[in-house]
Scaffold this motif. Structure first.
Motif, mmCIF file in Angstrom:
data_model
loop_
_atom_site.group_PDB
_atom_site.id
_atom_site.type_symbol
_atom_site.label_atom_id
_atom_site.label_comp_id
_atom_site.label_asym_id
_atom_site.label_seq_id
_atom_site.Cartn_x
_atom_site.Cartn_y
_atom_site.Cartn_z
ATOM 1 N N VAL A 86 -16.526 8.538 -23.760
ATOM 2 C CA VAL A 86 -16.021 9.447 -24.798
ATOM 3 C C VAL A 86 -17.183 9.997 -25.623
ATOM 4 O O VAL A 86 -17.227 11.198 -25.924
ATOM 5 N N LEU A 87 -18.128 9.138 -25.990
ATOM 6 C CA LEU A 87 -19.277 9.607 -26.768
ATOM 7 C C LEU A 87 -20.101 10.602 -25.953
ATOM 8 O O LEU A 87 -20.514 11.639 -26.468
ATOM 9 N N TRP A 88 -20.328 10.309 -24.688
ATOM 10 C CA TRP A 88 -21.125 11.201 -23.849
ATOM 11 C C TRP A 88 -20.415 12.534 -23.616
ATOM 12 O O TRP A 88 -21.015 13.599 -23.754
ATOM 13 N N LEU A 89 -19.127 12.477 -23.285
ATOM 14 C CA LEU A 89 -18.382 13.719 -23.031
ATOM 15 C C LEU A 89 -18.148 14.519 -24.315
ATOM 16 O O LEU A 89 -18.192 15.742 -24.308
ATOM 17 N N GLY A 90 -17.888 13.808 -25.413
ATOM 18 C CA GLY A 90 -17.575 14.497 -26.662
ATOM 19 C C GLY A 90 -18.784 14.951 -27.455
ATOM 20 O O GLY A 90 -18.719 15.934 -28.196
ATOM 21 N N ASN A 91 -19.907 14.247 -27.293
ATOM 22 C CA ASN A 91 -21.063 14.534 -28.131
ATOM 23 C C ASN A 91 -22.338 14.755 -27.317
ATOM 24 O O ASN A 91 -23.370 15.099 -27.880
ATOM 25 N N GLY A 92 -22.266 14.471 -26.029
ATOM 26 C CA GLY A 92 -23.444 14.638 -25.187
ATOM 27 C C GLY A 92 -24.523 13.597 -25.443
ATOM 28 O O GLY A 92 -25.685 13.814 -25.135
ATOM 29 N N ARG A 93 -24.146 12.461 -26.008
ATOM 30 C CA ARG A 93 -25.110 11.414 -26.378
ATOM 31 C C ARG A 93 -24.858 10.136 -25.604
ATOM 32 O O ARG A 93 -23.728 9.792 -25.275
ATOM 33 N N ILE A 94 -25.928 9.405 -25.358
ATOM 34 C CA ILE A 94 -25.854 8.094 -24.723
ATOM 35 C C ILE A 94 -25.531 7.065 -25.799
ATOM 36 O O ILE A 94 -26.098 7.100 -26.894
ATOM 37 N N ALA A 95 -24.659 6.125 -25.489
ATOM 38 C CA ALA A 95 -24.240 5.114 -26.461
ATOM 39 C C ALA A 95 -25.196 3.929 -26.477
ATOM 40 O O ALA A 95 -24.803 2.793 -26.257
ATOM 41 N N GLY A 96 -26.454 4.180 -26.748
ATOM 42 C CA GLY A 96 -27.429 3.117 -26.936
ATOM 43 C C GLY A 96 -27.438 2.746 -28.414
ATOM 44 O O GLY A 96 -27.868 3.537 -29.259
ATOM 45 N N ILE A 97 -26.943 1.579 -28.740
ATOM 46 C CA ILE A 97 -26.750 1.199 -30.136
ATOM 47 C C ILE A 97 -28.072 1.158 -30.895
ATOM 48 O O ILE A 97 -28.155 1.598 -32.043
#
Length: 150
Positions: free
Chosen positions: A22-33
């Motif tokens: 969802v983060l990648w598709l919605g924001n184009g970002r990798i979910a690396g905390i």
């Protein structure tokens, strides 16, 4: 590990995968905390989504712990923090602070954490992430062997 439950592990893994997608598709970002957290200070231009993501992460954890107190710990007893080894002579808060500091240093050196490399990087077939995950797991095995904490 007498409390391992494959069903809750599979559900948790699925939710982690869904959140990263969802983060990648919605924001184009990798979910690396570590990367998301690391860009808060000094503030990057994209602070709002980072704060929303981190607050949602923490609130979801509290929500799951409140709704399902025995989830993933093998019974009705709520999960607790692991106490520092008594033989080391360090209090648990100091032990946790040192562990957090070392984790932060390691994620800076490794250019990412287990969520960025292990979940997102491996899904993108990144060789760098594969090497990082092998190092993460090797160090974890050595750490458990040395400290005796499971």
């Amino acid at each position: 590990m007498e409390s391992f439950t494959p069903l809750t592990a599979a559900i948790g893994g699925g939710l982690i995968g869904l959140a990263t997608a969802v983060l990648w598709l919605g924001n184009g970002r990798i979910a690396g905390i570590s990367g998301i957290f690391g860009q808060l200070l000094p503030p990057a231009q994209t602070v709002v989504w980072r704060l929303v993501f981190l607050v949602a992460l923490v609130m979801a954890t509290f929500g799951a712990a409140w709704l399902f107190p025995g989830l993933g710990v093998g019974g009705e007893v709520p999960a607790e923090l692991v106490a520092a080894p008594a033989a080391w002579g360090v209090s648990t808060p100091v032990w946790l602070a040192i562990a957090g500091l070392l984790t932060g240093i390691g994620t800076k050196i490794g250019n990412g954490c287990t969520s960025g490399h292990g979940v997102c990087g491996l899904a993108r077939l990144s060789l760098r992430s594969l090497v990082a995950v092998i190092v993460f797991f090797s160090v974890a095995i050595v750490t458990v062997a040395v400290t005796g904490i499971v």
